[in-house]
Structures are given as structure tokens and as C-alpha cells.
Scaffold this active site. Structure first.
Site, PDB file in Angstrom:
ATOM      1  N   SER A 163       0.838  -1.193   0.000  1.00 50.24           N
ATOM      2  CA  SER A 163       0.000   0.000   0.000  1.00 50.24           C
ATOM      3  C   SER A 163       0.885   1.260   0.000  1.00 50.24           C
ATOM      4  O   SER A 163       1.735   1.418  -0.868  1.00 50.24           O
ATOM      5  CB  SER A 163      -0.963  -0.040   1.186  1.00 50.24           C
ATOM      6  OG  SER A 163      -1.957   0.952   1.076  1.00 50.24           O
ATOM      7  N   ASP A 220      -9.647  -4.225  -5.686  1.00 46.93           N
ATOM      8  CA  ASP A 220      -9.196  -3.289  -4.648  1.00 46.93           C
ATOM      9  C   ASP A 220     -10.050  -2.015  -4.698  1.00 46.93           C
ATOM     10  O   ASP A 220     -10.016  -1.288  -5.685  1.00 46.93           O
ATOM     11  CB  ASP A 220      -7.726  -2.942  -4.889  1.00 46.93           C
ATOM     12  CG  ASP A 220      -7.084  -2.233  -3.694  1.00 46.93           C
ATOM     13  OD1 ASP A 220      -7.802  -1.522  -2.973  1.00 46.93           O
ATOM     14  OD2 ASP A 220      -5.867  -2.389  -3.504  1.00 46.93           O
ATOM     15  N   HIS A 254      -8.196  -4.819  -1.021  1.00 45.23           N
ATOM     16  CA  HIS A 254      -6.967  -4.171  -0.559  1.00 45.23           C
ATOM     17  C   HIS A 254      -6.376  -4.987   0.585  1.00 45.23           C
ATOM     18  O   HIS A 254      -6.531  -4.657   1.767  1.00 45.23           O
ATOM     19  CB  HIS A 254      -7.257  -2.737  -0.118  1.00 45.23           C
ATOM     20  CG  HIS A 254      -6.023  -1.911   0.066  1.00 45.23           C
ATOM     21  ND1 HIS A 254      -5.162  -1.610  -0.970  1.00 45.23           N
ATOM     22  CD2 HIS A 254      -5.488  -1.324   1.163  1.00 45.23           C
ATOM     23  CE1 HIS A 254      -4.160  -0.875  -0.527  1.00 45.23           C
ATOM     24  NE2 HIS A 254      -4.335  -0.690   0.765  1.00 45.23           N
TER      25      HIS A 254
END
Length: 293
Positions: A163, A220, A254
Site C-alpha cells: 500500500s 481493490d 486491498h
């Protein structure tokens, strides 16, 4: 100030190092999985912790521009006031608060009149905390320099993350003067895309020929799959990265995926082939047979 890094030392002679960075708000929680399974016993792992800082930039707007407490609440809705982060984020979920069409950076007197729209990859290229990004890059560069000072060649160091940590790993890999063994980014995107080519050239494009790996889930909702795809395209076409593998994980939101972790493990093995007996971690000690995937 960044929090203390979690270090998992090598259990055999230390010949290589992997530095892995976390995402927004995360704390280190990965460290010893590979070690328990007897993997990478000559590798030291460093898990740096981002500083816990006030969130000052959200949806492209500094909180100082909020006219009322209600405006400030709208700007910060869903985010903690302090968070472990490598740079102050401008994104909230899938949306951002767009600038007025006239281009003025002033917050409208009534936030409800401001248009909200889906954030695009192009929006990301300038909507960032540049000072925070460059400050965090210094953290990673200092970690690499520390390993080099300890006798590990930079070509025996892998840098990666997830991330926001993955975005910082990509950015640092592109703009550091250190030649690295490999760089990986999971569920991430390109930072400072309007400046990164110049910054990379200033530092000699040291990792243009290094190995790169990116992985991204196509479901995501936070860091869009398209942002990852577009980032890989920019790395290949605009920044000259030749050896970049991009993996798609179908249905993955995610989050990390066991298959993705296996792919990262294989990538690290390719980057950090075991050294021969008696070889060291320096550039001259890496002439050994490659580890198998």
C-alpha cells in the site's frame, strides 16, 4: 520521527537484507513467518515503522482551510487525527474533494457545493505531501546506507512494501542513488509522477536495470487496480525499467494474498541467490548458484 524498526536478524552468516514497509495506519505484523519455516536464513529483515503524525492533508485540502468545525469534520471523516503514515494522505477511500474549476486552491465557503468525483491515476500525480514523501525516502536511504556500512553490498538489498509502504518503496527505488538487488510494491501506486523522472535522473537511474515486482488485486476498492497497472506502464515506458513483473490477483481487495506472498518469496529468492560457502555479503561474494523458486 519514525517509530523503531523491527529487525529480524539472520540466523546464519548475514549476506543480504530485505527492507519491507507497511501501509497507512498499519503496524508491523509480518516479521517471523519465513523465519519459522526456515526461509532466508542468511537474510536480515528490517520492518521500519512510519511515524505517528497528525493527518493534515485530506482530499487535497489542508485542514487550516476549513471554515468551521463542521467543515473540518467533513474533511477528516473516517480518518484518525493521528496515524502511522509515511506521508500525509490526500485520499479518502474512492473519492477526493476536487479543486474549483477556476483553479483556485481556496476551499469553497460551503463544502456541499464542491463537486466530488472518482479519483483517477492522473489526479495522483500531484496530489501528494511532497515534503513527507522526501522525508520518508531519507528514512529508507538511511537504512540502506546503514546496511552498506555494516558490510552488505547494496546489490544484496531488496526494498519493498504494501500500500503506502509499497508506493514509498517504488519511489525510493526509482530515485535512490543506491543500486539495489530488487524492488517490490504490493497494492500500490506511483508517487510524485510529475517529478519522479527528473528525480531518478538526478540520482543516475541506479535501479533501471534492477529486478522489479508488483502485485495488485483487481477488486481493490481503495488503491484502484488501474492505478497499479498504470504505474507499471509508467515504470516500463517512461522510466526505462526493463525487468518488471506485474501479477494480477483476481477478486482480491486491498489485502495481501497467500499466493501473492509466495510470489514475493520467489522474487526475493531470484534477487538474493545464496552466496557460496566462505563468500560474504559484498559485491564479490554473490557469485553462487541461484536459489530455486
Amino acid at each position: 520521527m519514525a517509530g523503531p524498526a523491527l529487525v529480524v536478524p539472520a540466523v546464519k552468516k548475514h549476506t543480504a537484507t530485505v527492507i519491507m514497509a507497511h501501509g497507512l495506519g498499519d503496524r508491523v505484523g509480518l516479521a517471523e513467518n519465513w523465519r519459522r519455516r526456515g526461509k532466508f536464513e542468511d537474510v536480515k529483515f528490517i520492518f521500519p515503522n512510519a511515524p505517528s503524525i497528525p493527518i493534515t492533508v485530506v482530499r487535497q485540502w489542508p485542514l487550516s482551510l476549513a471554515k468551521t468545525k463542521a467543515h473540518e469534520q467533513k474533511l477528516t471523516d473516517g480518518l484518525p487525527t493521528n496515524c502511522r503514515t509515511w506521508a500525509s494522505p490526500c485520499l479518502v477511500g474512492e473519492h477526493y474533494l476536487s479543486r474549483p474549476s477556476a483553479g483556485s486552491p481556496r476551499l469553497p465557503s460551503d463544502l456541499t457545493t464542491t463537486e466530488e468525483k472518482q479519483t483517477t491515476f492522473d489526479d495522483l500525480q500531484e496530489a501528494h505531501d511532497e515534503a513527507g514523501i522526501l522525508r520518508s525516502r531519507s528514512v529508507f536511504n538511511d537504512l540502506v546506507a546503514g546496511e552498506v556500512s555494516a558490510g552488505i553490498a547494496s546489490e544484496r538489498i531488496v526494498l519493498g512494501g504494501f500500500s503506502q509502504g509499497g508506493a514509498m518503496a517504488l519511489f525510493t527505488g526509482l530515485t535512490t542513488p543506491h543500486k539495489l538487488a530488487g524492488i517490490f510494491g504490493l497494492s500500490c501506486y506511483l508517487l510524485l509522477g510529475d517529478k519522479v523522472k527528473t528525480l531518478a535522473a538526478e540520482n543516475g537511474n541506479a535501479n533501471r536495470d534492477s529486478r522489479w515486482f508488483m502485485g495488485h488485486g483487481d477488486a481493490d476498492p481503495l488503491v484502484k487496480y488501474d492505478w497499479g497497472v498504470r504505474t507499471a506502464e509508467v515504470l516500463r515506458k517512461d522510466l526505462g525499467v526493463a525487468d518488471l513483473e506485474f501479477k494480477t490477483y483476481h477478486g482480491l481487495p486491498h489485502a495481501a494474498d497467500p499466493l501473492e506472498i509466495d510470489h514475493v518469496e520467489g522474487f526475493i529468492r531470484k534477487c538474493l541467490a545464496p552466496v557460496s560457502e566462505g563468500g560474504g555479503g559484498g559485491a564479490g561474494g554473490a557469485g553462487s548458484k541461484k536459489g530455486e523458486l
